[in-house]
Design a protein around this motif. Sequence first.
Motif, PDB file in Angstrom:
ATOM      1  N   ASP A 174     -93.884  57.770  85.291  1.00  0.00           N
ATOM      2  CA  ASP A 174     -94.509  56.937  84.251  1.00  0.00           C
ATOM      3  C   ASP A 174     -95.503  55.938  84.835  1.00  0.00           C
ATOM      4  O   ASP A 174     -96.414  55.497  84.140  1.00  0.00           O
ATOM      5  N   ASP A 175     -95.383  55.643  86.127  1.00  0.00           N
ATOM      6  CA  ASP A 175     -96.398  54.828  86.800  1.00  0.00           C
ATOM      7  C   ASP A 175     -97.725  55.588  86.861  1.00  0.00           C
ATOM      8  O   ASP A 175     -98.788  55.033  86.584  1.00  0.00           O
TER       9      ASP A 175
ATOM     10  N   ASP B 275     -89.916  53.446  93.740  1.00  0.00           N
ATOM     11  CA  ASP B 275     -89.353  54.589  92.998  1.00  0.00           C
ATOM     12  C   ASP B 275     -90.221  55.831  93.220  1.00  0.00           C
ATOM     13  O   ASP B 275     -90.495  56.592  92.283  1.00  0.00           O
TER      14      ASP B 275
ATOM     15  N   THR C 183     -95.775  47.805  87.434  1.00  0.00           N
ATOM     16  CA  THR C 183     -94.774  48.705  86.851  1.00  0.00           C
ATOM     17  C   THR C 183     -93.715  49.103  87.888  1.00  0.00           C
ATOM     18  O   THR C 183     -93.044  50.114  87.737  1.00  0.00           O
TER      19      THR C 183
ATOM     20  N   ASN D 168     -79.442  49.112  84.735  1.00  0.00           N
ATOM     21  CA  ASN D 168     -79.498  50.560  85.006  1.00  0.00           C
ATOM     22  C   ASN D 168     -79.264  50.891  86.485  1.00  0.00           C
ATOM     23  O   ASN D 168     -79.545  52.002  86.918  1.00  0.00           O
TER      24      ASN D 168
ATOM     25  N   GLU E 101     -81.668  45.514  86.523  1.00  0.00           N
ATOM     26  CA  GLU E 101     -82.659  46.583  86.312  1.00  0.00           C
ATOM     27  C   GLU E 101     -83.237  46.911  87.693  1.00  0.00           C
ATOM     28  O   GLU E 101     -83.411  46.030  88.535  1.00  0.00           O
TER      29      GLU E 101
ATOM     30  N   ASN F 265     -86.217  47.639  89.067  1.00  0.00           N
ATOM     31  CA  ASN F 265     -87.414  47.026  89.658  1.00  0.00           C
ATOM     32  C   ASN F 265     -87.128  45.627  90.207  1.00  0.00           C
ATOM     33  O   ASN F 265     -87.807  45.154  91.101  1.00  0.00           O
TER      34      ASN F 265
ATOM     35  N   SER G 202     -79.934  59.188  84.291  1.00  0.00           N
ATOM     36  CA  SER G 202     -81.216  59.795  84.609  1.00  0.00           C
ATOM     37  C   SER G 202     -82.154  59.898  83.410  1.00  0.00           C
ATOM     38  O   SER G 202     -83.296  60.311  83.555  1.00  0.00           O
TER      39      SER G 202
ATOM     40  N   ASP H 197     -92.805  52.271  81.779  1.00  0.00           N
ATOM     41  CA  ASP H 197     -94.074  51.756  82.307  1.00  0.00           C
ATOM     42  C   ASP H 197     -95.222  52.032  81.352  1.00  0.00           C
ATOM     43  O   ASP H 197     -96.202  51.272  81.298  1.00  0.00           O
TER      44      ASP H 197
HETATM   45  O1  AGV Z   1     -86.081  50.855  85.618  1.00  0.00           O
HETATM   46  C1  AGV Z   1     -87.220  51.444  85.135  1.00  0.00           C
HETATM   47  C2  AGV Z   1     -88.266  51.673  86.234  1.00  0.00           C
HETATM   48  C3  AGV Z   1     -89.655  51.937  85.636  1.00  0.00           C
HETATM   49  O2  AGV Z   1     -90.640  51.185  86.326  1.00  0.00           O
HETATM   50  N1  AGV Z   1     -88.051  52.869  87.109  1.00  0.00           N
HETATM   51  C4  AGV Z   1     -88.642  53.990  86.374  1.00  0.00           C
HETATM   52  C5  AGV Z   1     -89.904  53.434  85.757  1.00  0.00           C
HETATM   53  O3  AGV Z   1     -91.016  53.773  86.562  1.00  0.00           O
HETATM   54  C6  AGV Z   1     -86.741  53.073  87.700  1.00  0.00           C
HETATM   55  C7  AGV Z   1     -85.822  54.044  87.008  1.00  0.00           C
HETATM   56  C8  AGV Z   1     -84.757  53.760  86.176  1.00  0.00           C
HETATM   57  N2  AGV Z   1     -84.160  54.920  85.756  1.00  0.00           N
HETATM   58  C9  AGV Z   1     -84.845  55.952  86.316  1.00  0.00           C
HETATM   59  C10 AGV Z   1     -85.891  55.431  87.097  1.00  0.00           C
HETATM   60  C11 AGV Z   1     -84.710  57.371  86.225  1.00  0.00           C
HETATM   61  N3  AGV Z   1     -83.759  57.946  85.480  1.00  0.00           N
HETATM   62  N4  AGV Z   1     -85.593  58.131  86.898  1.00  0.00           N
HETATM   63  C12 AGV Z   1     -86.562  57.571  87.632  1.00  0.00           C
HETATM   64  N5  AGV Z   1     -86.747  56.236  87.753  1.00  0.00           N
END
Ligand code: AGV
Length: 312
Positions: free
Chosen positions: A15-16, A40, A127, A161, A172, A174, A242, A248
Amino acid sequence: MTKKHVYFNHDAGVDDLVSLFLLLQMDDIHLTGVSVLPADGYLEPGADASRKIIDRFGRYEVEVAKSNSRGKNPFPAAWRMHTFFVDALPILNESGTINAPLSPLPAHRHMIEAIRTSAEPTTLLFTGPLTDLARALDEAPDIEDKIAKLVWMGGTFEKGNVQEPEHDGTAEWNVFWDPEACHRVFQSSIPVDLVALESTNKVPLTLSVRSAWAKERNYEGVDFLGQCYACCPPLVYMETNSTYYLWDVLTTASVGRPELVMKREVRCTVIPDGISQGRTIADPNGRPVNLVHDLDADAFWTYIADLAKKAA
Ligand code: AGV
Ligand code: CA
């Protein structure tokens, strides 16, 4: 029309990279630079994919810088591997060349230069983790006055998460990757618009979103959206760790179309270490952030599909 000057720092997730693609389609935005942090995602394919997206879908020159920042708590490799997938998509590799300039500077210095040389105050779009911004503020405190605001995907005031040993799950990702960086940025007086985890509850990746993109894949840009998100698990029966949301992309859309989202001020602090490290907490004595608490989801989906249709 004066364009909003935006500097984009991302961390090479799907999503970035989609966010970069969409930013390049926004007529009212001028991107003053892009930098890539290996949080990430991975650095080399992240920088390459960014430059290929600029080459393939951009309309003006944008320089890319690689970060040399490293975090405290690494992201799961399974998620990070997504960078290689996007970088390898045939539509980004048809020409066989990479032309967008790569800066010799590390990301945080690249950003300092971009902010200092911009004729307008810079909107920062982050992001991923805030490491490069924290370092930039330490090295060049003068930039603070030239930053209009920071729009950041990060934090949560509800459920975290992070599911990792030695952590209580309240953070979270980030923030968790580099909690001290968030703490440093929160000490500044930069206005912060926060897209937290709960801000994106209305925009999960679902099968119906996918099939809507599939039906319009005759537009190259919409096909690109579908291809990128093909490696992310959608929300089907129930949320898992997942499940992908448009975290983002919503953050990026809120820069291009602020009226898509509703914000309210929350005062907060961040826990820098220990078992809750990276947790953001509402705290009446904390620093103010403008938390996105609601959005017009239909208008959001239409906006990003329309942007993608403009890409050629
Ligand atoms: O926590 C959200 C952030 C966002 O910047 N990232 C993914 C987005 O780019 C980490 C993330 C959380 N869950 C994820 C993440 C997942 N299931 N897969 C990949 N990245
Ligand atoms: Ca990200």
